[in-house]
Scaffold this motif. Structure first.
Motif, PDB file in Angstrom:
ATOM      1  N   GLU A  93       0.809  -1.078  -0.085  1.00 40.62           N
ATOM      2  CA  GLU A  93      -0.025  -0.051  -0.003  1.00 40.62           C
ATOM      3  C   GLU A  93       0.998   1.117   0.041  1.00 40.62           C
ATOM      4  N   TYR A  94       2.168   1.224   0.544  1.00 37.78           N
ATOM      5  CA  TYR A  94       2.982   2.537   0.489  1.00 37.78           C
ATOM      6  C   TYR A  94       4.022   2.288  -0.484  1.00 37.78           C
ATOM      7  N   ILE A  95       4.540   1.332  -0.996  1.00 35.19           N
ATOM      8  CA  ILE A  95       5.650   1.088  -1.829  1.00 35.19           C
ATOM      9  C   ILE A  95       5.171   1.368  -3.112  1.00 35.19           C
ATOM     10  N   ARG A  96       4.091   1.302  -3.317  1.00 36.27           N
ATOM     11  CA  ARG A  96       3.438   1.640  -4.702  1.00 36.27           C
ATOM     12  C   ARG A  96       3.161   3.179  -4.984  1.00 36.27           C
ATOM     13  N   LEU A  97       3.579   3.971  -3.860  1.00 35.78           N
ATOM     14  CA  LEU A  97       3.571   5.187  -3.991  1.00 35.78           C
ATOM     15  C   LEU A  97       5.036   5.850  -4.519  1.00 35.78           C
ATOM     16  N   ASN A  98       5.763   4.976  -4.704  1.00 36.03           N
ATOM     17  CA  ASN A  98       7.270   5.333  -4.926  1.00 36.03           C
ATOM     18  C   ASN A  98       7.320   4.852  -6.550  1.00 36.03           C
ATOM     19  N   PRO A  99       7.662   6.229  -7.314  1.00 37.26           N
ATOM     20  CA  PRO A  99       7.449   6.277  -8.776  1.00 37.26           C
ATOM     21  C   PRO A  99       8.692   5.302  -9.194  1.00 37.26           C
ATOM     22  N   ARG A 100       9.697   4.987  -8.637  1.00 41.24           N
ATOM     23  CA  ARG A 100      10.625   3.961  -9.334  1.00 41.24           C
ATOM     24  C   ARG A 100      10.082   2.475  -8.909  1.00 41.24           C
ATOM     25  N   VAL A 101       9.499   2.154  -7.880  1.00 48.65           N
ATOM     26  CA  VAL A 101       8.479   0.959  -7.880  1.00 48.65           C
ATOM     27  C   VAL A 101       7.949   0.887  -9.118  1.00 48.65           C
ATOM     28  N   ILE A 102       7.023   1.733  -9.380  1.00 48.52           N
ATOM     29  CA  ILE A 102       6.176   1.674 -10.474  1.00 48.52           C
ATOM     30  C   ILE A 102       6.816   1.368 -12.046  1.00 48.52           C
ATOM     31  N   GLU A 103       8.044   1.993 -12.045  1.00 53.87           N
ATOM     32  CA  GLU A 103       8.882   2.168 -13.114  1.00 53.87           C
ATOM     33  C   GLU A 103       9.432   0.725 -13.200  1.00 53.87           C
ATOM     34  N   ILE A 104       9.802  -0.050 -12.048  1.00 58.75           N
ATOM     35  CA  ILE A 104      10.417  -1.122 -12.126  1.00 58.75           C
ATOM     36  C   ILE A 104       9.329  -2.216 -12.735  1.00 58.75           C
ATOM     37  N   VAL A 105       8.258  -2.213 -12.206  1.00 57.97           N
ATOM     38  CA  VAL A 105       7.163  -3.092 -12.590  1.00 57.97           C
ATOM     39  C   VAL A 105       6.811  -3.021 -13.903  1.00 57.97           C
ATOM     40  N   LYS A 106       6.559  -1.787 -14.448  1.00 52.83           N
ATOM     41  CA  LYS A 106       6.394  -1.637 -15.847  1.00 52.83           C
ATOM     42  C   LYS A 106       7.442  -2.303 -16.712  1.00 52.83           C
ATOM     43  N   ASP A 107       8.532  -1.924 -16.421  1.00 50.66           N
ATOM     44  CA  ASP A 107       9.581  -2.432 -17.117  1.00 50.66           C
ATOM     45  C   ASP A 107       9.684  -4.122 -17.354  1.00 50.66           C
ATOM     46  N   PHE A 108       9.419  -4.792 -16.027  1.00 52.89           N
ATOM     47  CA  PHE A 108       9.300  -6.320 -16.160  1.00 52.89           C
ATOM     48  C   PHE A 108       8.072  -6.659 -17.159  1.00 52.89           C
ATOM     49  N   ASN A 109       7.073  -5.868 -16.880  1.00 51.02           N
ATOM     50  CA  ASN A 109       5.802  -6.280 -17.587  1.00 51.02           C
ATOM     51  C   ASN A 109       5.965  -5.739 -19.251  1.00 51.02           C
ATOM     52  N   ASN A 110       6.583  -4.883 -19.464  1.00 52.24           N
ATOM     53  CA  ASN A 110       6.882  -4.494 -20.936  1.00 52.24           C
ATOM     54  C   ASN A 110       7.779  -5.455 -21.650  1.00 52.24           C
ATOM     55  N   LYS A 111       8.786  -5.889 -20.722  1.00 53.47           N
ATOM     56  CA  LYS A 111       9.485  -7.150 -21.422  1.00 53.47           C
ATOM     57  C   LYS A 111       9.135  -8.443 -21.282  1.00 53.47           C
ATOM     58  N   ASN A 112       7.525  -8.753 -20.970  1.00 51.97           N
ATOM     59  CA  ASN A 112       6.958  -9.944 -20.683  1.00 51.97           C
ATOM     60  C   ASN A 112       7.870 -10.743 -19.693  1.00 51.97           C
ATOM     61  N   LYS A 113       8.515 -10.382 -18.644  1.00 50.73           N
ATOM     62  CA  LYS A 113       9.252 -11.074 -17.746  1.00 50.73           C
ATOM     63  C   LYS A 113       8.163 -11.553 -16.554  1.00 50.73           C
TER      64      LYS A 113
END
Length: 187
Positions: A93-113
């Motif tokens: 609930e609070y790490i999702r507020l960190n823009p870098r966390v969001i960037e990391i998750v999006k990168d994994f998903n965009n690369k289909n990892k």
């Protein structure tokens, strides 16, 4: 199977079993597993919480263990990892507020990892906006968030796991055998 590099996104009061069990199991399988927390460095600790199902309307919460981080959040390069794990508890609930966390998750998903999320970990995936048109499991109290973001919650109980593309999701730690097996298959 070839050993993989796996990143785990955690934070204070992450669910104890949902961090400890995957960490130890994935290490046992020969993978390298780095656990990070925003604003913390390798060697620092995070507190965990134990959530249990004892017949109440929702889970109960008790103090867990201290977990020593083995990597520094600000120094990781997500492109060097093969997969991501997002445990539940209160940390999402609070790490999702960190823009870098969001960037990391999006990168994994965009690369289909492969991305493994359990329980409240779905909050991080929802915040990263990667659940649209995806079917996922999560703790039932998080289902409205998933559905409002365009995903579909699947009620598979507490001991099963669900795969949708690169996402492996489950409702809570009783699903560890199924969740980790399905995640390992994607690896």
């Amino acid at each position: 199977m070839m050993a993989k590099r796996i990143l785990v996104l955690a934070g204070d009061f992450v669910e104890d079993y949902e961090l400890m069990v995957p960490f130890q199991c994935l290490l046992m399988l020969g993978h390298t597993v780095d656990v990070v927390c925003p604003d913390k460095k390798a060697g620092e600790q995070i507190k965990t919480a134990i959530h249990d199902f004892e017949g109440d309307q929702t889970y109960t919460e008790k103090p867990g263990h201290n977990f020593t981080l083995n990597a520094t959040f600000d120094e990781i390069d997500e492109t060097t990892y093969d997969a991501l794990v997002v445990p539940g508890g209160r940390a999402p609930e609070y790490i999702r507020l960190n823009p870098r966390v969001i960037e990391i998750v999006k990168d994994f998903n965009n690369k289909n990892k492969p991305i493994a999320s359990i329980c409240h970990g779905i909050q991080v995936l929802v915040a990263a906006d990667i659940v649209k048109d995806r079917t996922c499991s999560c703790y039932p109290a998080c289902a409205p968030d998933l559905n409002m973001r365009g995903g579909s919650w699947i009620d598979i109980g507490y001991e099963a796991a669900h795969v949708d593309g690169n996402l492996v999701t489950a409702a809570a730690w009783p699903a560890h055998p199924a969740w980790l097996a399905k995640f390992n298959e994607l690896l």
